[in-house]
Design a protein around this motif. Structure first.
Motif, PDB file in Angstrom:
ATOM      1  N   GLU A 292      -7.096   1.044   5.747  1.00 32.08           N
ATOM      2  CA  GLU A 292      -7.056   0.167   4.282  1.00 32.08           C
ATOM      3  C   GLU A 292      -6.153  -1.474   4.361  1.00 32.08           C
TER       4      GLU A 292
ATOM      5  N   LEU B 294       0.679  -1.057   0.109  1.00 36.73           N
ATOM      6  CA  LEU B 294       0.278  -0.017  -0.098  1.00 36.73           C
ATOM      7  C   LEU B 294       0.977   1.274  -0.117  1.00 36.73           C
TER       8      LEU B 294
ATOM      9  N   ILE C 249      -3.463   5.450  -3.691  1.00 31.95           N
ATOM     10  CA  ILE C 249      -4.276   5.954  -2.890  1.00 31.95           C
ATOM     11  C   ILE C 249      -3.596   7.036  -1.731  1.00 31.95           C
TER      12      ILE C 249
END
Length: 233
Positions: free
Chosen positions: A68, A51, A60
């Motif tokens: 998340e 991520l 993101i």
């Protein structure tokens, strides 16, 4: 002044032992949830690092990332814990982990004594980074901290460095050097921003993009002669 007068320092795995802080915070959080932290830690790290790479690519937001990583982990486990609540507990614990890497305090002390201006340049989470810095032994040596979450842009984006240097009054970037452990965010970002770069590579890994690194060191003590203009690239 010989060498570099403006020193930009990455935070995690450059000054601070993030892995140690991450481990402690994760085990504490999983203990709060009654989950096997030791067993789950490797998978959490894998999810989290993926991520963060997505964040560096602009795929993101940091706010989404905080939640998340736990949502994905809980989905794999098939448990119904609240990822947002878990994130809050985790970040609070992470902020307590102000563990410095070997040589970090001595390096900052020596650079400050040599009248270099020291700035932390980090993609880390604002509340965590400021809390750790305030509790650390290097706090008095750092002139300012530039956090991507607060600047509204992330390393390696040129805009991150544009905003950072604007806050410094737009000094000559030829006087600046960036020390960091990440090729993707630190070295690539520094090169695009027009500052010298020094890769902290304690494992002695082959450099995937040598053109991005003006200098390479294995330990923090190796950065001092570079910053003071006493070493060749």
């Amino acid at each position: 002044m010989r060498g570099y007068g403006i020193i930009l320092l990455d935070a995690d795995q450059t000054l601070f032992d993030f892995h140690l802080a991450e481990r402690g915070a994760f085990l504490s959080t999983m203990g709060w949830l009654g989950l096997p932290g030791e067993e789950l830690l490797p998978r959490y790290i894998e999810i989290n690092e993926g991520l963060w790479r997505a964040l560096e690519r602009g795929e993101i937001t940091q706010e989404a990332l905080k939640i998340e990583r736990f949502r994905l982990l809980f989905a794999e486990l098939g448990v119904a814990h609240d990822p947002a609540a878990c994130s809050r507990v985790y970040l609070d614990a992470l902020g307590e982990g102000c563990y410095l890497l070997p040589g970090a305090q001595a390096l900052c002390e020596a650079l400050a004594a040599a009248e270099r201006r020291l700035y932390i340049a980090t993609n880390g989470i604002g509340a965590v980074q400021r809390r750790r810095l305030a509790r650390s032994a290097i706090c008095t040596y750092i002139d300012d901290i530039f956090i991507s979450e607060e600047l509204g842009s992330y390393k390696p984006e040129p805009d991150y460095f544009d905003r950072l240097f604007a806050r410094l009054g737009d000094p000559d970037r030829g006087r600046a050097i960036l020390l960091g452990d990440s090729i993707a965010s630190d070295m690539r970002g520094g090169r695009a921003a027009g500052v010298a770069t020094c890769w902290l590579n304690p494992a002695g890994l082959p450099c995937p993009e040598p053109s991005l690194c003006d200098y390479e060191i294995r330990a923090l003590e190796g950065f001092l002669p570079i910053a003071l203009g006493q070493a060749d690239g």
